[in-house]
Structures are given as C-alpha cells and as structure tokens.
Design an enzyme around this catalytic site. Structure first.
Site, PDB file in Angstrom:
ATOM      1  N   CYS A 163       0.824  -1.212   0.000  1.00  0.00           N
ATOM      2  CA  CYS A 163       0.000   0.000   0.000  1.00  0.00           C
ATOM      3  C   CYS A 163       0.863   1.269   0.000  1.00  0.00           C
ATOM      4  O   CYS A 163       1.596   1.536   0.952  1.00  0.00           O
ATOM      5  CB  CYS A 163      -0.906  -0.006   1.227  1.00  0.00           C
ATOM      6  N   VAL A 210      -6.258   0.872   5.148  1.00  0.00           N
ATOM      7  CA  VAL A 210      -5.002   1.180   5.822  1.00  0.00           C
ATOM      8  C   VAL A 210      -4.331   2.311   5.051  1.00  0.00           C
ATOM      9  O   VAL A 210      -4.631   2.489   3.867  1.00  0.00           O
ATOM     10  CB  VAL A 210      -4.088  -0.074   5.875  1.00  0.00           C
ATOM     11  N   GLU A 268      -6.210   7.735   7.517  1.00  0.00           N
ATOM     12  CA  GLU A 268      -5.893   8.748   6.491  1.00  0.00           C
ATOM     13  C   GLU A 268      -4.426   9.186   6.570  1.00  0.00           C
ATOM     14  O   GLU A 268      -4.030   9.965   7.449  1.00  0.00           O
ATOM     15  CB  GLU A 268      -6.813   9.975   6.552  1.00  0.00           C
ATOM     16  N   SER A 269      -3.665   8.722   5.572  1.00  0.00           N
ATOM     17  CA  SER A 269      -2.214   8.929   5.602  1.00  0.00           C
ATOM     18  C   SER A 269      -1.803  10.391   5.752  1.00  0.00           C
ATOM     19  O   SER A 269      -0.895  10.710   6.531  1.00  0.00           O
ATOM     20  CB  SER A 269      -1.586   8.334   4.340  1.00  0.00           C
TER      21      SER A 269
HETATM   22  N1  LIG Z   1      -7.185   8.141   1.641  1.00  0.00           N
HETATM   23  C1  LIG Z   1      -6.598   6.983   2.269  1.00  0.00           C
HETATM   24  C2  LIG Z   1      -6.464   5.895   1.235  1.00  0.00           C
HETATM   25  C3  LIG Z   1      -5.971   4.574   1.837  1.00  0.00           C
HETATM   26  C4  LIG Z   1      -6.188   3.418   0.878  1.00  0.00           C
HETATM   27  O1  LIG Z   1      -6.846   3.546  -0.168  1.00  0.00           O
HETATM   28  N2  LIG Z   1      -5.633   2.267   1.247  1.00  0.00           N
HETATM   29  C5  LIG Z   1      -5.857   1.078   0.452  1.00  0.00           C
HETATM   30  C6  LIG Z   1      -4.629   0.210   0.330  1.00  0.00           C
HETATM   31  S1  LIG Z   1      -3.383   1.041  -0.603  1.00  0.00           S
HETATM   32  C7  LIG Z   1      -6.908   0.221   1.111  1.00  0.00           C
HETATM   33  O2  LIG Z   1      -6.895   0.036   2.313  1.00  0.00           O
HETATM   34  N3  LIG Z   1      -7.799  -0.285   0.273  1.00  0.00           N
HETATM   35  C8  LIG Z   1      -8.864  -1.112   0.711  1.00  0.00           C
HETATM   36  C9  LIG Z   1     -10.179  -0.562   0.216  1.00  0.00           C
HETATM   37  O3  LIG Z   1     -10.217   0.470  -0.431  1.00  0.00           O
HETATM   38  O4  LIG Z   1     -11.182  -1.178   0.486  1.00  0.00           O
HETATM   39  C10 LIG Z   1      -5.266   7.365   2.902  1.00  0.00           C
HETATM   40  O5  LIG Z   1      -4.657   8.346   2.464  1.00  0.00           O
HETATM   41  O6  LIG Z   1      -4.841   6.706   3.870  1.00  0.00           O
END
Ligand SMILES: N[C@@H](CCC(=O)N[C@@H](CS)C(=O)NCC(=O)O)C(=O)O
Length: 191
Positions: free
Chosen positions: A10, A50, A62-63
């Site tokens: 990720c 995550v 949220e990163s």
């Molecule tokens: N806006 C979030 C995006 C986090 C994200 O999209 N993580 C992905 C993995 S790279 C995830 O957990 N995907 C699972 C899903 O969307 O259901 C951030 O900045 O943390």
C-alpha cells in the site's frame, strides 16, 4: 506506544512508514491482508482502509492526516518548513495529490491516455523542483513523503521512465539515499 496497521504493497502506508522512519519513531506493525481484510479493521477505520495509526487509545486513519499528526506530536526533526507560506505550499501539494494518483491508477488499469496524463503530472513536479531541492522546500518533508511511494511504484512496476524529467529523476536518486526511502525500495523489491 505507536501501532501502524499496515500493508507492504500500500503506497498510502508507505507515506506513513517514511515519516515514522524520518522521525526515528519506534512502532509496532500489524499487517492487514488487503485481499482478505479482517472485520476488526472497520472498527479502526469505517472505510476499512489502511494505514491506521494507533497511539494508546487514539486511533487515526488517512495517511495525510496521520503524517500531519506525527509532525505535530513529534516535531523533531521537522518535516514542514518554518515559514508559513512554505508550509502552505507543501500542504497544497499534498492536498492536490490526486492529480498524480488519478492517472497513476488509470495507467495501472490500462486506460487509454493515462501514460501521457501521468507524464504531464510528472513534468509539473519536475518544474516545481527547478526552484527547490525537495517538494517540501529546502529540506525533505511531508510533500516528498506524500508523492514518493507512487513515483517509485510508477518507475518500478509500471515501467515509467523518469529520464524525461531530469530534476525529478535527480530528486528520486537523492532521496533514495535516505534510509527511510531505501527501506521502501527494499519493500518494493520484495513485493
Ligand atoms: N485516503 C486513504 C487511502 C488509503 C487506501 O486507499 N488504502 C488502500 C490500500 S493502498 C486500502 O486500504 N484499500 C482497501 C479498500 O479500499 O477497500 C489514505 O490516504 O490513507
């Protein structure tokens, strides 16, 4: 105690891993299987995504928000410039990150025109680097951490050539010498 709910592949998690490493913070990692997400992750983040950072009983998804939290909670070494205008510029870059991620994910899906659109965004970053050593300003920081994971993945996994963007390519070379980024290159190589 800090805990990061994490997944190697990720890039959003990579953002936070870079910041934790830059700040020299010890943390525990709980690996979340993105292909078979545990039900409890929705208790930590209703979106089920995550990264999630936990510090004692404080839970934060949220990163970009996590990284701002880490910057305020653990101010040294600083990952935002002192000057308010320079801080705002770095934050603006993070805020507008979807201009890069949209064509990146489009290219991953194989959408027509995505490679050219991603190239235009990379050229934009290249021109920003004409006036500064790092996206965050004179020093490495939050904006660099926010973009790097996708740029490394674009190069390593999507065959995006960075040579047409010489300042960006130099920046990647320069930041790759930092232990925080070198560790991410190892994560990528092992995927
Ligand atoms: N806006 C979030 C995006 C986090 C994200 O999209 N993580 C992905 C993995 S790279 C995830 O957990 N995907 C699972 C899903 O969307 O259901 C951030 O900045 O943390």
């Amino acid at each position: 105690m800090l805990t990061l709910y994490d997944a190697d592949r990720c890039p959003y998690c990579a953002r936070t891993r870079i910041v934790l490493a830059e700040k020299g913070l010890d943390y525990e990692t709980v690996v979340v299987d993105l292909d078979d997400r545990p039900a409890w992750i929705y208790e930590k983040n209703p979106l089920g995504r995550v990264p999630v950072l936990e510090e004692d009983d404080f839970v934060l998804p949220e990163s970009a928000v996590i990284n701002e939290y880490l910057e305020e909670r653990y101010p040294a070494p600083a990952l935002l410039p002192e000057d308010p205008a320079a801080r705002a510029e770095a934050r603006l870059l993070v805020e507008r990150f979807d201009r890069l991620s949209r064509p990146y994910y489009a290219l991953r899906r194989g959408d027509e025109g995505a490679r050219a659109e991603l190239g235009a965004q990379l050229a934009g970053l290249d021109s920003i680097l004409a006036g500064r050593a790092f996206l965050t300003g004179r020093e490495f920081g939050l904006a660099d951490s926010a973009y790097l994971p996708w740029i490394l993945r674009a190069r390593e996994s999507l065959g995006v050539d960075l040579d047409p963007y010489p300042l960006l390519a130099d920046w990647v070379g320069r930041v790759s010498e930092r232990p925080s980024v070198a560790a991410e290159l190892e994560v990528l190589a092992a995927l």
